[in-house]
Motif scaffolding. Structure first.
Motif, PDB file in Angstrom:
ATOM      1  N   ARG A 286      -9.002  -0.984  -0.140  1.00  9.62           N
ATOM      2  CA  ARG A 286      -7.823  -1.806  -0.058  1.00  9.62           C
ATOM      3  C   ARG A 286      -7.987  -2.817   1.419  1.00  9.62           C
ATOM      4  NH1 ARG A 286      -3.097  -2.258  -2.867  1.00  9.62           N
ATOM      5  NH2 ARG A 286      -2.209  -2.388  -0.721  1.00  9.62           N
ATOM      6  N   GLY A 287      -8.510  -1.679   2.334  1.00  8.22           N
ATOM      7  CA  GLY A 287      -8.479  -2.018   3.865  1.00  8.22           C
ATOM      8  C   GLY A 287      -9.851  -3.104   3.989  1.00  8.22           C
TER       9      GLY A 287
ATOM     10  N   GLY B 206       0.922  -1.214  -0.032  1.00  2.00           N
ATOM     11  CA  GLY B 206       0.015   0.015   0.050  1.00  2.00           C
ATOM     12  C   GLY B 206       0.899   1.321   0.023  1.00  2.00           C
ATOM     13  N   SER B 207       0.203   2.326   0.026  1.00  2.00           N
ATOM     14  CA  SER B 207       0.744   3.447  -0.256  1.00  2.00           C
ATOM     15  C   SER B 207       0.028   4.673   0.226  1.00  2.00           C
ATOM     16  CB  SER B 207       1.236   4.011  -1.639  1.00  2.00           C
ATOM     17  OG  SER B 207       1.756   5.204  -1.515  1.00  2.00           O
ATOM     18  N   ASP B 208       0.618   5.558   1.200  1.00  2.00           N
ATOM     19  CA  ASP B 208      -0.147   6.820   1.831  1.00  2.00           C
ATOM     20  C   ASP B 208      -0.513   7.751   0.450  1.00  2.00           C
ATOM     21  OD1 ASP B 208       0.012   5.751   4.229  1.00  2.00           O
ATOM     22  OD2 ASP B 208       1.811   6.912   4.958  1.00  2.00           O
TER      23      ASP B 208
ATOM     24  N   VAL C 265      -8.368   8.457  -0.716  1.00  2.00           N
ATOM     25  CA  VAL C 265      -8.929   7.902   0.525  1.00  2.00           C
ATOM     26  C   VAL C 265      -9.839   6.674   0.259  1.00  2.00           C
ATOM     27  CG1 VAL C 265     -10.472   8.423   2.508  1.00  2.00           C
ATOM     28  CG2 VAL C 265      -8.592  10.066   1.702  1.00  2.00           C
TER      29      VAL C 265
ATOM     30  N   ARG D 268      -7.681   3.622  -0.538  1.00  2.00           N
ATOM     31  CA  ARG D 268      -7.310   3.027   0.534  1.00  2.00           C
ATOM     32  C   ARG D 268      -8.299   2.422   1.378  1.00  2.00           C
ATOM     33  NH1 ARG D 268      -4.310   7.458   3.832  1.00  2.00           N
ATOM     34  NH2 ARG D 268      -5.417   8.907   2.305  1.00  2.00           N
TER      35      ARG D 268
ATOM     36  N   LEU E 153      -2.252   7.056  -2.064  1.00  2.00           N
ATOM     37  CA  LEU E 153      -3.515   6.550  -2.718  1.00  2.00           C
ATOM     38  C   LEU E 153      -4.569   7.513  -2.334  1.00  2.00           C
ATOM     39  CD1 LEU E 153      -3.019   2.797  -2.709  1.00  2.00           C
ATOM     40  CD2 LEU E 153      -2.636   4.210  -4.643  1.00  2.00           C
TER      41      LEU E 153
END
Length: 587
Positions: A236-237, A224-226, A230, A233, A228
């Motif tokens: 993905r979560g 992952g990457s910060d 919201v 993310r 990306l």
């Protein structure tokens, strides 16, 4: 993250009083109670991560424990009985932040061979395994596990994966009265295929497909990457969360479906059935059993029936758990104490026998989940244990409706990664002889698992002893034979070395002297010394010399103490060749 745990302090040589003081020091206490190393430094941020990891692993262990009890041939509640003690004990005595103790596929399979569906045998086996494992830790016998080689482990786990996975086909197909022995199980399963129940097959395949899809989705997420967005993310979560607790998700959905049909009187699926509600009683493990017809089975009789299980199960439990602990310690950059790990596992099994558990060990799958969710200390295991206890206290009536096909799907997906088909190609490419212990273990484990492990260990030791008895010799001819030993020199190799020297130097058409390069020899025993005495005599009788070079101080000291007649030694091969060709000046 939990900092590396310290090794046990070494006691310096000194008086008995100094040793007693050292044993009673705070450092020694921390070695036996690793919780003292991290609890005083515990932080609030660690608590948050431990809670998340503990809940995640708890949602994984509950369905797995129910399923593994089925593999062990015990009522499903025994899987949960075995799943909560490890979290409390390991929190105090364990040295890895990641390891979770509980029922596993391999230990469940091993138990099924020895307990014969009898909970009394299972609980007593747990107690005896714990005593054996704890004794090994106290006596520091963990080195015995080093004699079980990698090919033997891989052969056993691959055979176990096939045995466990195929054994669950009966539940996936809804078949009854299938034999326990593997070969008969294969025969019965194919013979009764026409009796397969369509609802069970449909549900089982649907559960399998869902589990495989969620596993694939998790593996394809990537890092992952910060940076990306919201919503990305968040998605993905969500995928990661659902795929991590996929076992619980599948079992819950299947149970709801089964309950819906049962309420309306449609018995479509083969369900788990009656379970014992509530927490297990805390009581001493049974040391005898009274059968329904009044026959009393004594402790000695139970021990005789358990037989090889008292060796195989403790050793395999230790091997599995320590291998997992070492792997994750290396991955997360901290250290473990092998003997302390033995002690923690043994104590877990002893305490588990008081709550009707069957033998447990470290679980690779749940340990991986624990690590991936960012657990900071062994306290995460306590959270997991609390979830299991809550399930026992309040959810046991619900487990009545769990379809066996869904549990079978969970087990099949859990054991599939254990079968490593690539290991055969690796062994063939790296060292072909290592295929022998692998194949011996793999094939015989289908008959009786203890025979497979013993056969693999015997073959491995045979190969090891052959290397000791037949060391590699480099022979160079400079008019004088120069013989270099590539490995140590012990009594099994002396006959081979003597025969080679006789054939090359003393029984040839022209006798020759020999320079024996011992730079790789770190120790000798009395048999070696005695044989060297005879060799030196034979060389003297034929007017030749046997010169030793590269002797270490310890080896030279032994040879000098033996007062070997005609012993000659120099520092290097070049000096030995000069001594033979010119006027010798021996040390």
């Amino acid at each position: 993250m939990m900092e590396p745990l310290m090794d046990r302090p070494l006691l310096a040589a000194g008086s008995a009083r100094d040793r007693i003081v050292a044993c009673c020091s705070y450092g020694a206490l921390k070695a036996w109670l690793p919780i003292l190393s991290w609890l005083p430094r515990y932080r609030l941020t660690w608590l948050k991560m431990d809670l998340i990891a503990g809940v995640t692993v708890g949602l994984t262990v509950v369905p797995q424990a129910l399923a593994y009890a089925e593999v062990a041939g015990l009522p499903v509640q025994y899987g949960l009985y075995s799943a909560f003690v490890g979290g409390f004990v390991y929190c105090v005595f364990g040295t890895s932040k990641d390891v979770t103790l509980g029922p596993t596929a391999i230990m469940s399979l091993l138990c099924s061979y020895y307990v014969d569906r009898d909970p009394v045998f299972a609980v007593l086996l747990t107690f005896l395994c714990g005593v054996i494992q704890t004794s090994m830790a106290i006596l520091r016998l963990g080195f015995l596990l080093d004699f079980i080689s990698y090919p033997v482990i891989k052969g056993f786990t691959s055979a176990a994966a096939i045995t466990i996975g195929f054994g669950q086909l009966k539940n996936l197909l809804g078949l009854q009265n299938i034999s326990q022995q593997f070969f008969l199980q294969v025969y019965d399963t194919f013979r009764k295929l026409p009796e397969a129940r369509v609802p069970d097959v449909t549900l089982g395949l649907l559960c399998l497909a869902t589990l495989v899809a969620l596993t694939f989705m998790k593996s394809s997420l990537g890092p992952g990457s910060d940076d990306l967005p919201v919503h990305v993310r968040g998605a993905r979560g969500l995928v990661w969360s659902f795929s991590t607790v996929r076992n619980a998700l599948v079992v819950i959905c299947a149970t709801c479906l089964s309950y819906s049909f049962e309420v309306y009187g449609h018995h479509l699926f083969t369900i788990t059935g009656q379970t014992s509600a509530g927490l297990p009683p805390f009581q001493a493990p049974p040391f005898s059993e009274t059968t329904p017809n009044g026959t009393v089975i004594s402790f000695n009789e139970i021990v005789l029936d358990l037989g090889g299980g008292l060796v195989v199960i403790p050793i395999m439990g230790l091997l599995e758990s320590i291998a997992i602990a070492k792997a994750f310690a290396s991955q997360n950059d901290y250290r473990i104490d092998g003997n302390q790990e033995l002690f923690a596992i043994g104590l877990t099994n002893i305490m588990g026998s008081f709550v009707s558990a069957y033998p447990v060990t470290g679980s690779f799958g749940r340990t991986a989940v624990n690590s991936q969710t960012g657990v900071c200390t062994p306290a995460g295991g306590v959270v997991t244990s609390v979830i299991v206890l809550l399930s026992l206290a309040f959810l046991m009536p619900v487990f009545y409706y769990i379809p066996k096909a869904s549990l079978a799907a969970v087990i099949i997906c859990a054991v599939t990664p254990m079968f490593d088909y690539r290991v055969i190609a690796k062994l063939w490419r790296v060292k072909k002889p290592d295929l022998l212990p692998f194949l011996a273990t793999f094939l015989l484990s289908f008959w009786q698992v203890q025979y497979g492990i013993v056969a693999g260990v015997v073959v491995s030791l045979g190969m090891l002893l052959y290397d000791v008895a037949r060391p590699q010799l480099k022979v160079r001819d400079h008019g004088v034979l120069v013989v270099e030993l590539d490995s140590g020199l012990r009594f099994p190799a002396m006959q081979y070395l003597s025969q080679m020297l006789f054939s090359k130097a003393l029984t040839a058409s022209s006798h020759r002297s020999v320079v024996l390069d011992c730079c790789h020899v770190s120790g000798v025993d009395y048999t070696v010394v005695d044989e060297l005495r005879d060799l030196l005599r034979q060389f003297q009788q034929r007017g030749e010399v046997l010169i030793f070079t590269g002797l270490s101080n310890s080896v030279l000291e032994v040879l000098l103490e033996a007062e070997l007649p005609g012993l000659k030694h120099v520092e290097s091969v070049e000096a030995a060749l000069q001594a033979v060709s010119g006027t010798p000046s021996y040390n």
